[in-house]
Design an enzyme around this catalytic site. Structure first.
Site: not given
Ligand SMILES: NC(=O)c1ccc[n+]([C@@H]2O[C@H](COP(=O)([O-])OP(=O)(O)OC[C@H]3O[C@@H](n4cnc5c(N)ncnc54)[C@H](O)[C@@H]3O)[C@@H](O)[C@H]2O)c1
Length: 318
Positions: A92, A124, A127, A152, A155, A179
């Site tokens: 991450r 991610n 934090d 988490d 889970r 996280h």
């Molecule tokens: N916090 C958590 O518990 C948790 C859990 C799962 C995933 N995530 C995180 O969530 C994020 C998204 O994951 P995902 O699987 O949906 O990814 P993804 O690639 O499917 O979606 C991300 C989207 O963001 C868009 N994007 C990028 N820059 C942008 C901007 N400046 N303005 C508008 N849109 C923009 C992209 O076009 C894309 O569609 C990742 O950082 C992932 O690590 C966090």
């Protein structure tokens, strides 16, 4: 909260796997009146919105549409999932530099548009991204939170429920800190049906080598995202539901205690970072951070997480 933002309007920035899954779960929950999606990938955005609106005859009444930066102004909640998803083998913290610029500029725009609601960061490493959004928005800490370890903690509740053969709703368990890899289970706060987990053993009958089993469960939680990403590339269902749970406490003013990522101002002896500690969430965002009396070993783990997050924040110059 004034009339301008009483509409329970949620703007989702990032319509990828997490953003779209959250939109789907949020629409089904019936807690939002309006869901607006924004993404820099216009084709993806159009497709996701079209797919979602075709479900409207089956959802509780809700408006779903494509939006723009102007939609921030009267939003009750802006959820940032924009960024790059975690790739197999990628930690991450390696995502940090890639996503900090994206999240910071979105938060600055939300602020510039005069939004009076709450920002929920999910991108991610969450934090560090929450702290970047907090800094770029210039807002009070109450209105900028991250999804933190709500997922988490869910889970951990699931894993304990399987171990004890009991409904996960009867398990109260909290993962605190980062996280990420330094997160830890706050066993001192873990209860099954109101009984402290260590005292529940006689009713469970499955607790030989209990201390080892606890370590195993904690590690399973820590490794969950890696397992899922190795198997299917990314995670989105459970996090989408965790996001709905957080949204519900904000939009319905529920005062739920959740382990969201927050910016402490001296609580737990911490400041100048964001990390997950139990916090009460209302329509105003963080109502209060709960100063749980953690035993010394858990407090040590919290400080260890804080040091790791702080180092990452320094790397992005915040
Ligand atoms: N916090 C958590 O518990 C948790 C859990 C799962 C995933 N995530 C995180 O969530 C994020 C998204 O994951 P995902 O699987 O949906 O990814 P993804 O690639 O499917 O979606 C991300 C989207 O963001 C868009 N994007 C990028 N820059 C942008 C901007 N400046 N303005 C508008 N849109 C923009 C992209 O076009 C894309 O569609 C990742 O950082 C992932 O690590 C966090």
């Amino acid at each position: 909260m004034d009339n301008e933002i009483r509409k329970r309007k949620v703007v989702i920035v990032g319509a990828g796997s997490v953003g779209a899954t959250y939109a789907y779960a949020l629409a089904q929950s019936g807690i939002a009146e309006e869901i607006v999606l924004i993404d820099r990938n216009q084709d993806l955005l159009r497709g996701q919105v079209l797919d979602l609106v075709h479900g409207q005859p089956f959802f509780p009444t809700v408006s779903i549409r494509e939006g723009s930066d102007d939609d921030y102004t009267d939003a009750s909640l802006v959820v940032i999932t924009a960024g790059s998803a975690q790739r197999p083998g990628e930690t991450r913290l390696e995502l940090l530099r890639k996503n900090a610029g994206i999240v910071g500029s979105i938060a600055a725009k939300i602020s510039e548009k005069g939004c009076r609601g709450v920002i929920l960061v999910v991108t991610n490493p969450v934090d560090v991204m929450t702290f970047a959004a907090y800094k770029s928005s210039g807002w009070q800490r109450e209105r900028v939170i991250g999804s933190g370890t709500v997922l988490d903690s869910a889970r951990l509740r699931y894993i304990i429920s399987r171990h004890c053969n009991i409904d996960p709703h009867s398990v109260h368990a909290y993962v605190l800190g980062e996280h990420g890899d330094s997160e830890f289970a706050a066993w001192s706060m873990t209860h099954v049906g109101g009984i402290s987990i260590d005292k529940y053993c006689p009713y469970c009958g499955n607790c030989e080598g209990w201390n080892e089993q606890k370590k195993w469960m904690e590690q399973q939680v820590r490794d969950s995202a890696y397992h899922i990403i190795d198997a299917k590339g990314s995670t989105y269902y459970a996090v989408g539901l965790a996001m709905v749970r957080i949204s519900s406490s904000i939009l319905r003013n529920q005062n739920s205690m959740l382990t969201v990522s927050v910016v402490p101002e001296g609580e737990y002896g911490l400041q100048d970072l964001a990390l997950s500690v139990p916090s009460v969430l209302s329509v105003r965002g963080i109502e209060r951070i709960i100063p749980s009396a953690l035993p010394p070993d858990e407090l040590e783990k919290l400080k260890n997480s804080a040091a790791i997050i702080r180092k990452a924040i320094e790397e992005i110059g915040k």
